[in-house]
Write an enzyme that holds these catalytic residues in place. Structure first.
Site, PDB file in Angstrom:
ATOM      1  N   CYS A  72     -30.657 -70.077 -86.452  1.00 41.99           N
ATOM      2  CA  CYS A  72     -29.619 -70.918 -86.061  1.00 41.99           C
ATOM      3  C   CYS A  72     -29.805 -72.305 -86.453  1.00 41.99           C
ATOM      4  O   CYS A  72     -28.826 -72.987 -86.554  1.00 41.99           O
ATOM      5  CB  CYS A  72     -29.465 -71.004 -84.472  1.00 41.99           C
ATOM      6  SG  CYS A  72     -30.739 -71.236 -83.559  1.00 41.99           S
ATOM      7  N   GLU A 129     -25.878 -72.033 -76.028  1.00 40.79           N
ATOM      8  CA  GLU A 129     -26.662 -72.271 -77.164  1.00 40.79           C
ATOM      9  C   GLU A 129     -26.092 -71.689 -78.381  1.00 40.79           C
ATOM     10  O   GLU A 129     -26.286 -70.373 -78.673  1.00 40.79           O
ATOM     11  CB  GLU A 129     -27.874 -71.718 -76.990  1.00 40.79           C
ATOM     12  CG  GLU A 129     -28.865 -72.257 -75.801  1.00 40.79           C
ATOM     13  CD  GLU A 129     -29.356 -73.509 -76.031  1.00 40.79           C
ATOM     14  OE1 GLU A 129     -29.349 -73.956 -77.196  1.00 40.79           O
ATOM     15  OE2 GLU A 129     -29.678 -74.461 -74.964  1.00 40.79           O
TER      16      GLU A 129
HETATM   17  P1  NAD Z   1     -22.804 -63.127 -81.025  1.00 44.51           P
HETATM   18  O1  NAD Z   1     -22.119 -64.232 -80.723  1.00 44.51           O
HETATM   19  O2  NAD Z   1     -22.075 -62.121 -81.983  1.00 44.51           O
HETATM   20  O3  NAD Z   1     -23.552 -62.248 -80.101  1.00 44.51           O
HETATM   21  C1  NAD Z   1     -24.163 -62.673 -79.086  1.00 44.51           C
HETATM   22  C2  NAD Z   1     -24.182 -61.822 -77.805  1.00 44.51           C
HETATM   23  O4  NAD Z   1     -22.912 -61.728 -77.242  1.00 44.51           O
HETATM   24  C3  NAD Z   1     -24.722 -60.471 -77.873  1.00 44.51           C
HETATM   25  O5  NAD Z   1     -25.727 -60.079 -76.932  1.00 44.51           O
HETATM   26  C4  NAD Z   1     -23.473 -59.668 -78.109  1.00 44.51           C
HETATM   27  O6  NAD Z   1     -23.690 -58.365 -77.635  1.00 44.51           O
HETATM   28  C5  NAD Z   1     -22.749 -60.431 -77.222  1.00 44.51           C
HETATM   29  N1  NAD Z   1     -21.100 -60.237 -77.495  1.00 44.51           N
HETATM   30  C6  NAD Z   1     -20.684 -60.272 -78.938  1.00 44.51           C
HETATM   31  N2  NAD Z   1     -19.344 -60.102 -78.734  1.00 44.51           N
HETATM   32  C7  NAD Z   1     -18.874 -60.359 -77.635  1.00 44.51           C
HETATM   33  C8  NAD Z   1     -17.704 -60.336 -77.022  1.00 44.51           C
HETATM   34  N3  NAD Z   1     -16.594 -60.158 -77.719  1.00 44.51           N
HETATM   35  N4  NAD Z   1     -17.593 -60.634 -75.513  1.00 44.51           N
HETATM   36  C9  NAD Z   1     -18.935 -60.452 -74.783  1.00 44.51           C
HETATM   37  N5  NAD Z   1     -19.881 -60.618 -75.531  1.00 44.51           N
HETATM   38  C10 NAD Z   1     -20.200 -60.465 -76.626  1.00 44.51           C
HETATM   39  O7  NAD Z   1     -24.026 -63.611 -81.964  1.00 44.51           O
HETATM   40  P2  NAD Z   1     -24.948 -63.051 -82.995  1.00 44.51           P
HETATM   41  O8  NAD Z   1     -24.602 -62.590 -84.115  1.00 44.51           O
HETATM   42  O9  NAD Z   1     -25.911 -62.220 -82.063  1.00 44.51           O
HETATM   43  O10 NAD Z   1     -25.890 -64.350 -83.468  1.00 44.51           O
HETATM   44  C11 NAD Z   1     -25.805 -64.876 -84.362  1.00 44.51           C
HETATM   45  C12 NAD Z   1     -25.141 -66.168 -83.935  1.00 44.51           C
HETATM   46  O11 NAD Z   1     -25.678 -66.671 -82.608  1.00 44.51           O
HETATM   47  C13 NAD Z   1     -25.137 -67.721 -84.862  1.00 44.51           C
HETATM   48  O12 NAD Z   1     -23.919 -67.954 -84.847  1.00 44.51           O
HETATM   49  C14 NAD Z   1     -26.295 -68.359 -84.457  1.00 44.51           C
HETATM   50  O13 NAD Z   1     -26.133 -69.699 -85.025  1.00 44.51           O
HETATM   51  C15 NAD Z   1     -26.292 -68.476 -83.079  1.00 44.51           C
HETATM   52  N6  NAD Z   1     -27.544 -68.512 -82.706  1.00 44.51           N
HETATM   53  C16 NAD Z   1     -27.726 -69.623 -81.909  1.00 44.51           C
HETATM   54  C17 NAD Z   1     -29.069 -69.976 -81.349  1.00 44.51           C
HETATM   55  C18 NAD Z   1     -29.349 -71.164 -80.607  1.00 44.51           C
HETATM   56  O14 NAD Z   1     -30.368 -71.208 -79.998  1.00 44.51           O
HETATM   57  N7  NAD Z   1     -28.454 -72.375 -80.317  1.00 44.51           N
HETATM   58  C19 NAD Z   1     -30.084 -69.257 -81.595  1.00 44.51           C
HETATM   59  C20 NAD Z   1     -29.962 -67.803 -82.312  1.00 44.51           C
HETATM   60  C21 NAD Z   1     -28.604 -67.546 -82.671  1.00 44.51           C
END
Ligand code: NAD
Length: 465
Positions: A244, A210
């Site tokens: 998002c 997602e």
């Molecule tokens: P992110 O991708 O930075 O982090 C998401 C999760 O991944 C967190 O739990 C984080 O700890 C983990 N993570 C971060 N870096 C990692 C790595 N290198 N290796 C493994 N795990 C890692 O996202 P964010 O900043 O928390 O959220 C914002 C993003 O999420 C935006 O792009 C937004 O559009 C998207 N989002 C999508 C939805 C949806 O339903 N499609 C909903 C909310 C947010």
């Protein structure tokens, strides 16, 4: 020493024991989750306020009640969802029983982001528990107060042999992802989505992604500007733009832009007052890093509305940018803040080309009083979700699947779609143990006559029995 081995082994053993499979066990877990949401509503609201300055109304609508609604729906429908699904048969299998069995995958990992840390952690959890899986939750370390509540309080409401919360950031998640899971459900950025998918590939683990991206919002000349402004501004600024599915940029004619700007200013003043900084209805940017990123974006194009910021309290005013170039950073990345660029297009065709030249968005919006225009945008584009004449109200319907397409993700959930996502659909055919004489036409020695009969028996679809 791997910090996760013991926990994962405990969960695996619990799954193998079969205890998560009965409907009673699943219902007990869902009820536990529902009780957690009721008992600790205030604690969750406080954590969300500390993390994001989230107003109570927004915590209620899009986090706690939404998760509670999913729990209630799953409890009401659990036994129906779990039932074997009978399928049509051909003549050759007419006396057999053919059905789809929804079985749990096993050990599931759910990784969630910080922007809706309750919703995006617990709504997938509802599906995973309803489907009878053991679950590891990995909430975002960035929304740290909510993470703390989920890690310390939630496990008390669930069977701890079948459920665990893991805390940590990229490093810990990377370590966790080295382990084999039976399903991974990831919500977050496309950048990290690729890392998670690469890790899943190592074990051929099925996955839901997602993700995010830039959501276009087309505004036709045939619109009431104030109605559009109210809707676009609210959905853009909801959760301080850190959503998002928020409209990321507006596409409209220069004439419509001139009508929209005063209407947007009026909507912002009505929603957040003359000084939005002092409004209790506007949150704050999650952390310094995102604040700096957003402050940089304020330099793109020309500020038509807002533009103020205050680093001390990570405040960014609701802002509208005009005269923006497509090559500027604000049009190159997902904004994820209360900033809305307006880009000019001369026609519907130009808007559709603009949208179709870019990655498929998670959500796409079209505003027009002419239904034909909205229907054309829908028919000639692709996106995970579509909103005609409104923002992301589709999120309130758990009868609709929620998910992205292409760069905005793969897979879907909410309501029954969550149950199906976390269930393996096992194809089953239970044949009659006798009737060997009838079945003998399948075996060698082959002949043209037998082949003809066999083809007929396999092709003829029957639903008599
Ligand atoms: P992110 O991708 O930075 O982090 C998401 C999760 O991944 C967190 O739990 C984080 O700890 C983990 N993570 C971060 N870096 C990692 C790595 N290198 N290796 C493994 N795990 C890692 O996202 P964010 O900043 O928390 O959220 C914002 C993003 O999420 C935006 O792009 C937004 O559009 C998207 N989002 C999508 C939805 C949806 O339903 N499609 C909903 C909310 C947010």
């Amino acid at each position: 020493m791997d910090p996760f081995s013991d926990t994962l082994q405990r969960l695996r053993e619990a799954f193998r024991s079969g205890r998560t499979r009965p409907a009673e066990f699943r219902a007990a877990q869902l009820k536990g989750l529902g009780r957690f949401l009721q008992d600790h509503k205030k604690l969750l609201q406080e954590a969300l306020a500390q993390d994001l300055h989230k107003p109570v109304t927004e915590s209620e609508i899009s986090e706690i009640s939404l998760a509670q609604g999913e729990v209630n729906l799953a409890l009401r429908n659990l036994r129906t969802w779990m039932k074997d699904e009978k399928v049509t048969k051909n003549l050759a299998t007419q006396l057999d029983s053919a059905f789809i069995r929804k079985e749990p995958f096993g050990l599931v990992l759910i990784i969630s982001p910080w922007n809706y840390p309750v919703n995006l952690t617990l709504v997938p959890l509802v599906g995973a528990l309803a489907a009878g899986n053991c679950v590891v939750l990995k909430p975002s370390e960035i929304s740290k107060n909510t993470e703390q509540v989920l890690a310390e309080v939630l496990p008390q409401y669930l069977d701890q042999n079948c459920f665990a919360v893991v805390q940590g950031g990229p490093e810990e998640t990377g370590q966790l992802l080295k382990h084999k899971f039976d399903y991974i459900f990831f919500t977050g950025s496309p950048r990290v989505g690729k890392i998670v998918m690469a890790a899943a590939t190592e074990h051929l683990t099925p996955i839901t992604l997602e993700l995010g991206g830039k959501n276009p919002c087309y505004v036709d000349d045939n619109c009431d500007p104030q109605t559009v402004a109210n809707r676009v501004v609210w959905f853009r600024c909801y959760n301080t733009g850190q959503t998002c599915v928020a409209p990321d940029y507006v596409l409209c004619s220069p004439e419509m832009q001139e009508r929209l700007l005063p209407a947007m200013q009026s909507a912002i003043t009505r929603f957040y007052g003359d000084d939005p900084r002092s409004s209790p209805n506007l949150g704050r940017i999650i952390n310094e890093k995102h604040f700096q990123r957003l402050q940089g974006l304020l330099g793109c194009g020309r500020v038509a509305i807002g533009g103020q910021s205050d680093e001390r309290d990570r405040y960014i005013a609701p802002t509208v940018l005009v005269d923006v170039q497509q090559t500027e950073p604000v049009m190159q990345e997902e904004i994820f803040g209360p900033i809305l660029p307006i880009l000019n297009v001369r026609s519907l065709d130009e808007a559709i080309d603009f949208i179709n030249c870019r990655e498929k968005p998670l959500a796409l919006y079209a505003f027009s009083t002419r239904n034909q225009v909205v229907k054309q945008v829908l028919a000639r584009t692709s996106s995970g979700n579509f909103g005609g004449n409104d923002g992301f109200m589709f999120m309130t319907l758990n009868s609709l699947p929620f998910g992205g397409v292409g760069n905005s993700g793969m897979g879907k959930y909410h309501g029954k779609f969550s149950f199906d996502t976390f269930s393996h659909h096992r194809a089953c055919l239970l044949a009659h143990s006798g009737l060997e004489k009838l079945k003998e036409i399948r075996y060698p020695p082959y002949s043209v006559c037998r082949l003809r009969m066999l083809l007929m028996a396999m092709e003829t679809r029957c639903t008599i029995l």
